[in-house]
Design an enzyme around this catalytic site. Structure first.
Site, PDB file in Angstrom:
ATOM      1  CG  ASP A   1     -27.845 -19.698  28.280  1.00 16.41           C
ATOM      2  OD1 ASP A   1     -27.625 -19.101  29.350  1.00 16.41           O
ATOM      3  OD2 ASP A   1     -26.972 -19.969  27.444  1.00 16.41           O
TER       4      ASP A   1
ATOM      5  CG  ASP B   1     -25.835 -15.293  31.011  1.00 17.42           C
ATOM      6  OD1 ASP B   1     -24.941 -15.697  30.270  1.00 17.42           O
ATOM      7  OD2 ASP B   1     -26.130 -14.089  31.151  1.00 17.42           O
TER       8      ASP B   1
ATOM      9  CD  GLU C   1     -21.094 -16.691  32.157  1.00 19.51           C
ATOM     10  OE1 GLU C   1     -20.355 -16.428  31.221  1.00 19.51           O
ATOM     11  OE2 GLU C   1     -22.117 -16.023  32.396  1.00 19.51           O
TER      12      GLU C   1
ATOM     13  CG  HIS D   1     -21.607 -18.772  23.810  1.00 21.36           C
ATOM     14  ND1 HIS D   1     -21.654 -19.513  24.978  1.00 21.36           N
ATOM     15  CD2 HIS D   1     -22.072 -17.545  24.138  1.00 21.36           C
ATOM     16  CE1 HIS D   1     -22.140 -18.760  25.948  1.00 21.36           C
ATOM     17  NE2 HIS D   1     -22.410 -17.563  25.465  1.00 21.36           N
ATOM     18  CG  ASP D   2     -19.373 -16.055  26.231  1.00 20.20           C
ATOM     19  OD1 ASP D   2     -20.002 -15.504  25.308  1.00 20.20           O
ATOM     20  OD2 ASP D   2     -19.868 -16.307  27.345  1.00 20.20           O
TER      21      ASP D   2
HETATM   22  C1  GLC Z   1     -22.665 -14.586  29.544  1.00 23.02           C
HETATM   23  C2  GLC Z   1     -22.863 -15.173  28.166  1.00 23.02           C
HETATM   24  C3  GLC Z   1     -22.423 -14.169  27.151  1.00 23.02           C
HETATM   25  C4  GLC Z   1     -23.268 -12.943  27.295  1.00 23.02           C
HETATM   26  C5  GLC Z   1     -23.261 -12.423  28.735  1.00 23.02           C
HETATM   27  C6  GLC Z   1     -24.370 -11.470  28.965  1.00 23.02           C
HETATM   28  O1  GLC Z   1     -21.343 -14.351  29.842  1.00 23.02           O
HETATM   29  O2  GLC Z   1     -22.168 -16.375  28.054  1.00 23.02           O
HETATM   30  O3  GLC Z   1     -22.489 -14.663  25.836  1.00 23.02           O
HETATM   31  O4  GLC Z   1     -22.801 -11.943  26.435  1.00 23.02           O
HETATM   32  O5  GLC Z   1     -23.428 -13.441  29.674  1.00 23.02           O
HETATM   33  O6  GLC Z   1     -25.595 -12.120  29.074  1.00 23.02           O
END
Ligand code: GLC
Length: 581
Positions: A102, A204, A267, A339-340
């Site tokens: 990540d 991310d 993402e 995971h979100d």
């Molecule tokens: C992304 C991750 C999430 C995190 C956020 C801040 O959206 O998937 O879990 O809280 O970034 O890093």
């Protein structure tokens, strides 16, 4: 056509997201770890997984579960050591598997030495690596709401009228991508991990790195007088000051990923219309980006208080629209959950579809679409949301904020808790259910987080022994997708909606340019549906049936014992899905 001419090593792969804290604990301290992952590699290989995305395992105070990184070059002690990590890379290579890390570089932790030094002297060299700003009219520099609630601007301790910018929690200060040292340090760090043998990255919150540094305020949209981050992000993306997001990302790629033929998945929310090509096209910034279109349907990004139950029609239209709009440009990364997000079974299915049938149904739709499937741990056994009853059962920072947002908007305590119960990211973070022994076989110690009490019925061990289980089905499904004979259909074939005139049917073709094709057809209605096939479809063979009683046979069917059986109609039970080819 474009995809076929431009084949990549990762096109025919299947990926799996590991949330390491909750995956497998090998040393009994209650927290999942790298040795735990290593112990499950054979399991993942047999499932058909090639690429493992491992959520952050770096040194961190874990305010946001590792998405707040204090040292990008160190493995957090709770997960193991760098030796364990190197062993993981070695063991995955032995099995022809790949690890992607990540990459969290929009922000770091407030405990990162850059930030602690910056706080000592915000005007100095380290201060320039973040965004420190003076207030306006005695208030914060602008009225931005952070993703986790409250202002994006945090007062700097010991200074009057000075603030720093954090899009997420205040313990996650944003890095200044207009600063050359920051950018170079990111390149060096990415190259360091690639040289270690990682195959790429999940990237991310990357769209957030572009800021409009004049930090204009926008019309408030809530009782707190703040405005949502979507506005901040789109304002920043359209701002012409400084390098564009495209320039920043292509430079990142050129200095890092491209040198290693790395696989990258972004993402990316807030993509501007017409820019997908720039992101995942032939020379795109990333290999792929996640398709969040189904998740956005709940409107969760405006707060769970505004979420609504997704209808079948919306779901089908969203999948079709997204596939048709993206497939000629590149490969999207398809997900049901991560995971979100809460568990897909609790969000996307009508209530009359039984859990097991529903898990197979959703799995088939996802794995058989155009794009690269990303499973999330536990999805392959049909794990469900947890039944949380009180606020203090949650660990997630954003759930607590969402609860308060709902309360501030007039929801009762019970209503706010019920929203959290449905939408909390903690639903996906309960520990992996390996067997029916204590703690679901996840740990011999006390698990850091909840074990869903349904582990006695839903676990890997019992499903491995059952030829009809969700897990056995997923194995068959992935094996079918990865069978090299059908690569032109299931990997490269074009997506085309089918049988749309049936109200409760979700069906589509995958059509290869070489002429072969497959039909995926599913029934989301309450009663049986009879589908009258087109003349062409009448001679298709059944390749996989979610309601068969032995999936090991079904995959082999076409090659080995399959009989061409002409049929005019097919009848599907509620929740049934079949693949014909
Ligand atoms: C992304 C991750 C999430 C995190 C956020 C801040 O959206 O998937 O879990 O809280 O970034 O890093």
């Amino acid at each position: 056509m474009q995809n076929i001419l431009n084949k990549k090593w990762w096109h025919n792969k299947v990926a799996y997201e590991i949330y390491p804290k909750s995956f497998m604990d090998a040393n009994g301290d209650g927290v999942g770890d790298l040795q735990g992952i290593i112990s499950k590699l054979d399991y993942l290989k047999e499932l058909g997984i090639d690429i493992l995305w491992i959520c952050p395992i770096y040194e961190s105070p874990f305010v946001d579960q590792g998405y707040d990184i204090a040292d990008y070059y160190k493995i957090a002690d709770c997960f193991g050591s760098m030796d364990d990590f190197e062993q993981l890379i070695e063991e995955t290579k032995k099995r022809d598997m790949y690890v992607i890390m990540d990459l969290v570089v929009n922000h770091c932790s407030d405990k990162h030495t850059w930030f602690t030094k910056a706080l000592e002297n915000p005007e100095g060299e380290y201060g320039k690596r973040f965004y420190f700003e003076r207030g306006k009219d005695g208030k914060e520099p602008s009225n931005y709401r952070s993703y986790f609630g409250g202002s994006m601007w945090e007062p700097v301790p010991g200074y009057n009228d000075l603030y720093y910018y954090h899009a997420f929690a205040k313990e996650q200060p944003d890095l200044n991508w207009n600063n050359d040292e920051v950018v170079q340090a990111v390149y060096d760090m990415v190259n360091w991990w690639l040289a270690k043998g990682v195959a790429g990255f999940r990237i991310d919150a990357i769209i957030n790195i572009k800021k409009d540094t004049s930090f204009p305020s926008y019309e408030p949209d809530g009782p707190d007088g703040l405005c949502e981050t979507e506005k901040t992000v789109s304002g920043a993306l359209s701002c012409k000051e400084g390098p564009s997001i495209g320039q920043m990302l292509s430079s990142l790629k050129e200095h890092t990923f491209a040198r290693h033929d790395a696989f990258t998945v972004g993402e990316v929310f807030n993509l501007e219309n017409g820019t997908l090509q720039e992101f995942i096209g032939r020379d795109g910034h990333f290999s792929t980006i996640f398709d969040f279109s189904l998740h956005l349907l709940t409107n969760c990004e405006h707060g769970w208080f505004a979420a609504h139950k997704i209808t079948f029609r919306e779901l089908r239209k969203t999948i079709f629209d997204s596939q048709l709009a993206t497939q000629k440009i590149g490969f999207m990364a398809n997900i049901i959950e991560n995971h979100d997000e809460p568990r897909g079974l609790n969000i996307f299915l009508p209530e009359w579809i039984d859990r097991e049938a529903g898990a197979k149904l959703l799995g088939t739709i996802m794995v058989m679409q155009h794009g690269i499937p990303f499973l999330y741990q536990g999805q392959e056994i049909g794990m469900t949301n947890m039944d949380f009853t009180t606020l203090n059962q949650y660990n997630d920072i954003s759930t607590i904020d969402q609860y308060h947002q709902a309360i501030d908007r007039g929801f009762t305590d019970q209503e706010a808790l019920s929203l959290c119960n449905t939408y909390s990211r903690d639903n996906a973070r309960t520990v992996m259910q390996w067997d029916d022994t204590e703690n679901a076989g996840f740990s011999t110690g006390t698990p850091w987080f909840h074990v869903n009490p349904n582990y006695k019925e839903i676990n890997v061990k019992s499903q491995l022994e059952d030829a009809c289980s969700i897990l056995s089905y997923y194995r068959a499904l992935i094996a079918l997708r990865k069978n090299s004979i059908y690569e032109n259909v299931f990997v490269y074939g074009m997506f085309e909606p089918a049988y749309e005139e049936y109200d409760n049917v979700l069906a589509f073709y995958r059509k290869s340019e070489q002429g072969g094709y497959a039909l995926v057809v599913s029934n989301w209605g309450k009663s049986d549906v009879t589908i009258t096939l087109t003349d062409e479809d009448k001679s298709l063979w059944l390749m996989l049936d979610s309601m068969s009683n032995d999936y090991r046979l079904s995959v082999a069917l076409k090659n080995a014992i399959g009989q061409k059986e002409k049929k005019d109609q097919i009848i599907l039970k509620p929740g049934q899905v079949c693949v014909y080819g």
